[in-house]
Design a protein around this motif. Sequence first.
Motif, PDB file in Angstrom:
ATOM      1  N   ARG A   1      66.234-107.132 -57.261  1.00  0.00           N
ATOM      2  CA  ARG A   1      64.853-107.024 -57.164  1.00  0.00           C
ATOM      3  C   ARG A   1      64.564-105.772 -56.885  1.00  0.00           C
ATOM      4  N   VAL A   2      63.631-105.100 -57.321  1.00  0.00           N
ATOM      5  CA  VAL A   2      63.252-103.565 -56.892  1.00  0.00           C
ATOM      6  C   VAL A   2      62.892-103.175 -55.497  1.00  0.00           C
ATOM      7  N   PRO A   3      61.806-104.218 -55.145  1.00  0.00           N
ATOM      8  CA  PRO A   3      61.218-103.947 -53.927  1.00  0.00           C
ATOM      9  C   PRO A   3      62.622-104.043 -52.849  1.00  0.00           C
ATOM     10  N   ASN A   4      63.530-104.875 -53.019  1.00  0.00           N
ATOM     11  CA  ASN A   4      64.701-105.190 -52.063  1.00  0.00           C
ATOM     12  C   ASN A   4      65.604-103.764 -52.181  1.00  0.00           C
ATOM     13  N   LEU A   5      65.724-103.408 -53.101  1.00  0.00           N
ATOM     14  CA  LEU A   5      66.725-102.162 -53.336  1.00  0.00           C
ATOM     15  C   LEU A   5      65.677-100.874 -52.916  1.00  0.00           C
ATOM     16  N   MET A   6      64.504-101.005 -52.691  1.00  0.00           N
ATOM     17  CA  MET A   6      63.620-100.102 -52.071  1.00  0.00           C
ATOM     18  C   MET A   6      63.864-100.034 -50.696  1.00  0.00           C
ATOM     19  N   THR A   7      63.839-101.376 -50.210  1.00  0.00           N
ATOM     20  CA  THR A   7      64.084-101.305 -48.800  1.00  0.00           C
ATOM     21  C   THR A   7      65.543-100.910 -48.330  1.00  0.00           C
ATOM     22  N   PHE A   8      66.440-101.444 -49.040  1.00  0.00           N
ATOM     23  CA  PHE A   8      67.688-101.190 -48.891  1.00  0.00           C
ATOM     24  C   PHE A   8      68.081 -99.392 -48.926  1.00  0.00           C
ATOM     25  N   PHE A   9      67.620 -98.861 -49.884  1.00  0.00           N
ATOM     26  CA  PHE A   9      67.787 -97.314 -49.965  1.00  0.00           C
ATOM     27  C   PHE A   9      67.094 -96.603 -48.845  1.00  0.00           C
ATOM     28  N   LYS A  10      65.872 -97.039 -48.492  1.00  0.00           N
ATOM     29  CA  LYS A  10      65.298 -96.456 -47.206  1.00  0.00           C
ATOM     30  C   LYS A  10      65.873 -96.621 -46.103  1.00  0.00           C
ATOM     31  N   ARG A  11      66.292 -97.986 -46.008  1.00  0.00           N
ATOM     32  CA  ARG A  11      67.282 -98.045 -44.651  1.00  0.00           C
ATOM     33  C   ARG A  11      68.575 -97.490 -44.581  1.00  0.00           C
ATOM     34  N   LYS A  12      69.347 -97.614 -45.733  1.00  0.00           N
ATOM     35  CA  LYS A  12      70.847 -97.045 -45.548  1.00  0.00           C
ATOM     36  C   LYS A  12      71.036 -95.632 -46.330  1.00  0.00           C
ATOM     37  N   GLY A  13      69.809 -95.094 -47.019  1.00  0.00           N
ATOM     38  CA  GLY A  13      70.087 -93.888 -47.731  1.00  0.00           C
ATOM     39  C   GLY A  13      69.266 -92.925 -46.987  1.00  0.00           C
ATOM     40  N   ILE A  14      68.827 -91.999 -48.104  1.00  0.00           N
ATOM     41  CA  ILE A  14      67.751 -91.136 -47.601  1.00  0.00           C
ATOM     42  C   ILE A  14      66.412 -91.382 -48.589  1.00  0.00           C
ATOM     43  N   GLU A  15      65.304 -91.604 -47.849  1.00  0.00           N
ATOM     44  CA  GLU A  15      64.076 -91.517 -48.368  1.00  0.00           C
ATOM     45  C   GLU A  15      63.528 -90.079 -48.708  1.00  0.00           C
ATOM     46  N   LYS A  16      63.546 -89.861 -50.012  1.00  0.00           N
ATOM     47  CA  LYS A  16      63.083 -88.380 -50.338  1.00  0.00           C
ATOM     48  C   LYS A  16      61.638 -88.332 -50.721  1.00  0.00           C
ATOM     49  N   VAL A  17      61.285 -87.292 -50.748  1.00  0.00           N
ATOM     50  CA  VAL A  17      59.523 -86.858 -50.930  1.00  0.00           C
ATOM     51  C   VAL A  17      59.303 -87.205 -52.228  1.00  0.00           C
ATOM     52  N   ILE A  18      57.936 -87.726 -52.356  1.00  0.00           N
ATOM     53  CA  ILE A  18      57.406 -88.400 -53.769  1.00  0.00           C
ATOM     54  C   ILE A  18      56.575 -87.161 -54.050  1.00  0.00           C
ATOM     55  N   SER A  19      56.847 -86.568 -55.255  1.00  0.00           N
ATOM     56  CA  SER A  19      55.848 -85.509 -55.691  1.00  0.00           C
ATOM     57  C   SER A  19      55.817 -85.227 -57.188  1.00  0.00           C
ATOM     58  N   ALA A  20      54.934 -84.389 -57.535  1.00  0.00           N
ATOM     59  CA  ALA A  20      54.818 -84.059 -58.938  1.00  0.00           C
ATOM     60  C   ALA A  20      55.500 -82.937 -59.185  1.00  0.00           C
ATOM     61  N   ASN A  21      56.290 -82.359 -58.532  1.00  0.00           N
ATOM     62  CA  ASN A  21      57.121 -81.088 -58.738  1.00  0.00           C
ATOM     63  C   ASN A  21      58.773 -81.796 -59.267  1.00  0.00           C
ATOM     64  N   PRO A  22      59.066 -81.312 -60.438  1.00  0.00           N
ATOM     65  CA  PRO A  22      60.182 -81.904 -61.109  1.00  0.00           C
ATOM     66  C   PRO A  22      61.381 -81.357 -60.458  1.00  0.00           C
ATOM     67  N   LYS A  23      61.289 -80.155 -59.713  1.00  0.00           N
ATOM     68  CA  LYS A  23      62.350 -79.529 -58.996  1.00  0.00           C
ATOM     69  C   LYS A  23      63.032 -80.522 -57.796  1.00  0.00           C
ATOM     70  N   GLY A  24      62.345 -81.623 -57.306  1.00  0.00           N
ATOM     71  CA  GLY A  24      62.670 -82.253 -56.596  1.00  0.00           C
ATOM     72  C   GLY A  24      63.551 -83.651 -56.915  1.00  0.00           C
ATOM     73  N   TYR A  25      63.429 -83.715 -58.077  1.00  0.00           N
ATOM     74  CA  TYR A  25      64.427 -84.974 -58.504  1.00  0.00           C
ATOM     75  C   TYR A  25      65.605 -84.218 -59.288  1.00  0.00           C
ATOM     76  N   ILE A  26      66.771 -84.584 -58.528  1.00  0.00           N
ATOM     77  CA  ILE A  26      67.963 -84.096 -59.068  1.00  0.00           C
ATOM     78  C   ILE A  26      68.900 -85.246 -59.358  1.00  0.00           C
ATOM     79  N   PRO A  27      69.903 -84.808 -60.504  1.00  0.00           N
ATOM     80  CA  PRO A  27      70.962 -86.027 -60.954  1.00  0.00           C
ATOM     81  C   PRO A  27      71.624 -86.755 -59.540  1.00  0.00           C
TER      82      PRO A  27
END
Length: 191
Positions: free
Chosen positions: A109-135
Motif C-alpha cells: 500500500r502506497v501510503p504505508n510505504l510513504m510512512t515507512f520511507f519517511k520514518r526509516k529513510g530520508i524524506e526529500k524535497v518535492i519540487s518542480a526542479n528535475p535536478k532534485g530527482y536522481i536515480p
Amino acid sequence: MRKLCCLVLFSLINFCIAQTKILKQNLSDCALELTKQQVTYDPSYFSIKYPNGDVPSNIGVCTDVVIRAYRKLGIDLQKEVHEDMRDNFNLYPKIWGLKTTDKNIDHRRVPNLMTFFKRKGIEKVISANPKGYIPGDIVCWNLGGAVTHIGIVVNKKSEDGDHYQIVHNIGTGQVLSDCLFTFKIIGHYSY
C-alpha cells in the motif's frame, strides 16, 4: 591524535556517502531489470509467505515494482514494513479500517510505504526542479481522488534530456516511462 580522529571520521563519512550512491545506482539497475519481465497489473489480495513473500511473479501493482527492486538488493520491504508497523501501528495511515497489521498487504500500500520511507529513510524535497530527482529515489503521486502511485527514478534520461525517467506499474506492467511530472508529486524519498 586529533588529526587522526578527524581523518578517520572524514574517511568514514566519505565511505558512507559512496555506499549510498552505489546502493541507489543498484536500485536503479534493479528497477530497469524488472521491465524485462512480463507482468499484468492485478491489485488482488493474496496470502503470501512471510518473510520474503511475493505475489505471483507475472502479476503486480506499482508497489510491487519497489518491493521487487529492493528485494534484488537483499532488502525485504515486507518484513521491514511489517515490523515497523507492528511496533508503531499508531503512526501508520488508518485508511483501511484495520486494527492490526496484515503482513500480506501492508507493504503493498502506497501510503504505508510513504510512512515507512519517511520514518526509516530520508524524506526529500518535492519540487518542480528535475535536478532534485536522481536515480534510486522513490517518488509517490496522487493520481486524483484517493488514488496514489509509486515508482523508482532510474538512470535513463527523458527524450529531451531534462530529467530521469521512472520505472513503475500503472496498469501496463513494469515499464520505463517519462512520467516524473505527469501527476502531482506527494512524496519523494531516499532509502
